[in-house]
Scaffold this motif. Sequence first.
Motif, PDB file in Angstrom:
ATOM      1  N   ALA A  92      37.866   6.446  69.584  1.00  0.00           N
ATOM      2  CA  ALA A  92      39.335   6.569  68.995  1.00  0.00           C
ATOM      3  C   ALA A  92      39.969   7.814  69.084  1.00  0.00           C
ATOM      4  N   PRO A  93      40.471   8.022  70.334  1.00  0.00           N
ATOM      5  CA  PRO A  93      40.796   9.508  70.561  1.00  0.00           C
ATOM      6  C   PRO A  93      42.065   9.592  69.838  1.00  0.00           C
ATOM      7  N   HIS A  94      42.243  11.039  69.345  1.00  0.00           N
ATOM      8  CA  HIS A  94      43.515  11.439  68.691  1.00  0.00           C
ATOM      9  C   HIS A  94      43.559  10.968  67.373  1.00  0.00           C
ATOM     10  N   VAL A 122      25.056  36.372  62.368  1.00  0.00           N
ATOM     11  CA  VAL A 122      25.720  36.350  63.888  1.00  0.00           C
ATOM     12  C   VAL A 122      25.463  34.922  64.380  1.00  0.00           C
ATOM     13  N   LEU A 123      24.292  34.180  63.904  1.00  0.00           N
ATOM     14  CA  LEU A 123      23.971  32.852  64.634  1.00  0.00           C
ATOM     15  C   LEU A 123      24.798  31.933  64.212  1.00  0.00           C
ATOM     16  N   GLY A 124      25.067  31.986  62.768  1.00  0.00           N
ATOM     17  CA  GLY A 124      25.788  31.121  62.163  1.00  0.00           C
ATOM     18  C   GLY A 124      27.273  31.317  62.234  1.00  0.00           C
ATOM     19  N   GLY A 125      27.738  32.344  62.314  1.00  0.00           N
ATOM     20  CA  GLY A 125      28.955  32.554  62.608  1.00  0.00           C
ATOM     21  C   GLY A 125      29.415  32.153  64.099  1.00  0.00           C
ATOM     22  N   SER A 126      28.576  32.149  65.019  1.00  0.00           N
ATOM     23  CA  SER A 126      28.871  31.626  66.389  1.00  0.00           C
ATOM     24  C   SER A 126      28.886  30.222  66.353  1.00  0.00           C
ATOM     25  N   VAL A 127      28.318  29.439  65.465  1.00  0.00           N
ATOM     26  CA  VAL A 127      28.274  28.197  65.347  1.00  0.00           C
ATOM     27  C   VAL A 127      29.596  27.762  64.608  1.00  0.00           C
ATOM     28  N   ILE A 128      30.074  28.482  63.728  1.00  0.00           N
ATOM     29  CA  ILE A 128      31.278  28.174  62.987  1.00  0.00           C
ATOM     30  C   ILE A 128      32.614  28.349  63.898  1.00  0.00           C
ATOM     31  N   VAL A 129      32.546  29.318  64.601  1.00  0.00           N
ATOM     32  CA  VAL A 129      33.446  29.697  65.663  1.00  0.00           C
ATOM     33  C   VAL A 129      33.590  28.513  66.613  1.00  0.00           C
ATOM     34  N   THR A 130      32.474  28.300  67.191  1.00  0.00           N
ATOM     35  CA  THR A 130      32.485  27.351  68.356  1.00  0.00           C
ATOM     36  C   THR A 130      33.117  26.050  67.848  1.00  0.00           C
ATOM     37  N   VAL A 131      32.606  25.520  66.837  1.00  0.00           N
ATOM     38  CA  VAL A 131      33.017  24.280  66.374  1.00  0.00           C
ATOM     39  C   VAL A 131      34.356  24.312  65.750  1.00  0.00           C
ATOM     40  N   GLY A 132      34.817  25.368  65.007  1.00  0.00           N
ATOM     41  CA  GLY A 132      36.083  25.345  64.991  1.00  0.00           C
ATOM     42  C   GLY A 132      36.998  25.586  66.226  1.00  0.00           C
ATOM     43  N   ALA A 133      36.847  26.313  67.016  1.00  0.00           N
ATOM     44  CA  ALA A 133      37.523  26.081  68.390  1.00  0.00           C
ATOM     45  C   ALA A 133      37.726  24.895  69.059  1.00  0.00           C
ATOM     46  N   VAL A 134      36.657  24.257  69.005  1.00  0.00           N
ATOM     47  CA  VAL A 134      36.493  22.849  69.585  1.00  0.00           C
ATOM     48  C   VAL A 134      37.547  21.643  68.774  1.00  0.00           C
ATOM     49  N   CYS A 135      37.382  21.996  67.383  1.00  0.00           N
ATOM     50  CA  CYS A 135      38.090  21.162  66.373  1.00  0.00           C
ATOM     51  C   CYS A 135      39.694  21.439  66.756  1.00  0.00           C
ATOM     52  N   VAL A 136      39.997  22.759  66.876  1.00  0.00           N
ATOM     53  CA  VAL A 136      41.404  23.226  66.973  1.00  0.00           C
ATOM     54  C   VAL A 136      41.926  22.754  68.365  1.00  0.00           C
ATOM     55  N   VAL A 137      41.093  22.737  69.443  1.00  0.00           N
ATOM     56  CA  VAL A 137      41.656  22.456  70.998  1.00  0.00           C
ATOM     57  C   VAL A 137      41.930  20.943  70.809  1.00  0.00           C
ATOM     58  N   THR A 138      40.927  20.060  70.280  1.00  0.00           N
ATOM     59  CA  THR A 138      40.962  18.578  70.434  1.00  0.00           C
ATOM     60  C   THR A 138      42.274  18.172  69.585  1.00  0.00           C
ATOM     61  N   TYR A 139      42.466  18.496  68.321  1.00  0.00           N
ATOM     62  CA  TYR A 139      43.515  18.087  67.793  1.00  0.00           C
ATOM     63  C   TYR A 139      45.010  18.273  68.393  1.00  0.00           C
ATOM     64  N   GLU A 140      45.690  17.264  68.246  1.00  0.00           N
ATOM     65  CA  GLU A 140      47.248  17.348  68.982  1.00  0.00           C
ATOM     66  C   GLU A 140      48.128  17.812  67.607  1.00  0.00           C
ATOM     67  N   SER A 141      48.380  19.082  67.514  1.00  0.00           N
ATOM     68  CA  SER A 141      49.141  19.768  66.800  1.00  0.00           C
ATOM     69  C   SER A 141      49.925  20.839  67.010  1.00  0.00           C
ATOM     70  N   PRO A 142      50.781  21.420  66.565  1.00  0.00           N
ATOM     71  CA  PRO A 142      51.559  22.514  67.070  1.00  0.00           C
ATOM     72  C   PRO A 142      50.485  23.793  67.147  1.00  0.00           C
ATOM     73  N   VAL A 143      50.970  24.815  67.816  1.00  0.00           N
ATOM     74  CA  VAL A 143      50.007  25.831  68.023  1.00  0.00           C
ATOM     75  C   VAL A 143      49.933  26.518  66.847  1.00  0.00           C
ATOM     76  N   VAL A 144      51.092  26.822  66.182  1.00  0.00           N
ATOM     77  CA  VAL A 144      51.098  27.612  64.734  1.00  0.00           C
ATOM     78  C   VAL A 144      49.895  26.949  63.732  1.00  0.00           C
ATOM     79  N   GLU A 145      50.098  25.603  63.573  1.00  0.00           N
ATOM     80  CA  GLU A 145      49.187  24.712  62.813  1.00  0.00           C
ATOM     81  C   GLU A 145      47.753  25.159  63.443  1.00  0.00           C
ATOM     82  N   LYS A 146      47.272  25.173  64.609  1.00  0.00           N
ATOM     83  CA  LYS A 146      46.046  25.527  64.963  1.00  0.00           C
ATOM     84  C   LYS A 146      45.789  26.748  64.570  1.00  0.00           C
ATOM     85  N   ILE A 147      46.510  27.545  64.596  1.00  0.00           N
ATOM     86  CA  ILE A 147      46.105  29.168  64.438  1.00  0.00           C
ATOM     87  C   ILE A 147      45.796  29.313  62.798  1.00  0.00           C
ATOM     88  N   VAL A 148      46.664  28.633  62.234  1.00  0.00           N
ATOM     89  CA  VAL A 148      46.585  28.827  60.852  1.00  0.00           C
ATOM     90  C   VAL A 148      45.459  27.823  60.256  1.00  0.00           C
TER      91      VAL A 148
END
Length: 390
Positions: A92-94, A122-148
């Motif tokens: 169910a995209p988006h 270090v390892l856990g932080g890499s997992v958090i940043v990677t998953v967070g970046a994937v979720c931020v990129v895949t959500y269709e929302s304004p850039v400001v909301e993604k950064i926040v």
Amino acid sequence: MLRDDLRTLWTEPRPPDAPVRVRRDWALLAAGLAGVALEAALRENVVWRPVAVGFTVWLCLLPLWRRTRPLAMVTLAFGSVLLLQVASLVAAPHVPVGLDTGAVVLVLVYALPRWGSGREIVLGGSVIVTVGAVCVVTYESPVVEKIVGFVFLLLPGVVGAAVRFRVTARERQLDQVRSREREQLARELHDTVAHHVSAMVIIAQAGRVLADADPSAAVEALEGVEEEGARTLEEMRAMVAALRDPGVGAELAPPAGVADLERLVRTPGDRLKVDLGLDGDLDSLPPALDAAVYRIVQESVTNALRHAVDATEVVVRVAAEQHTVRVSVRDNGRRTGRGRDGYGLTGLRERATLLGGTLRAGPDADRGWHVEAELPRARSESRGHSRPRR
């Protein structure tokens, strides 16, 4: 420099004495499950309701092990988030899947730098940043909301690191206080032993001069006493010199003792009335014990002057019994703040422990603050060491 910092971070151990589970863990779990139940019952626009409910319940359970297994819990939680995110994009995209109660995962972000080792951070932080970046990129929302949203995800980790740094800094300061107390006690013991050893050397020298009729055996014994005494004195001086910090000079004045308490209790400006009571044989205390009694009373009266609000009186009692000396200091004021032990009390507790005794400090039953110490007159009575009689 950066490589050294990274190596230091990687080898950083976990904080000691991390609690396995406390009451607030169960309160957090209960709140999370209640939130899941309310959302499942009241929200109408929940996508994949059974999956969302089961997934959020899973996230609510993971914080129970956040202190003992921080990396594993972060990996399980964010790995699950990533899998669900991929599944939602394929089926169910988006359309985001999950409940708002899933924000409990932020507790794991906090716990990772607070309780994890450097490698886990270090390892856990890499997992958090990677998953967070994937979720931020895949959500269709304004850039400001993604950064926040990304900053909001990482903020608990910054708070956890700050709390850890503060606790570690305090522990380091407490270790320094204990070390200084040990050094001061070593100096006092050195002065005492040095006095007796010096007397032994002088007596041995006098014995050599006064020996008549050439008693070779006596002279030989006296020479041995002189040699052994001089060697002991030299070794003691070398030991204390190694204990001292560079640049710290020797204290030439003898340490204060019970005899100096009368002068101590004359508080500046007479803001507090100090009632001093001395009972028992306090004239023949060992020097280390004599100095410890003075230090306990001095620190306790000073704390009353600084921290006891509306205090009018401090009651000091020092009682010498056959085997112990008891020190009690009470004030009738109010304490502000959380009542955590300061560095002075930590040093006193360390000194009491080194002498084989105990020290307790805390709010009195009625009002004010109470410091109570029990110190053995002879260390051997509490630790089982033998002590020669003089």
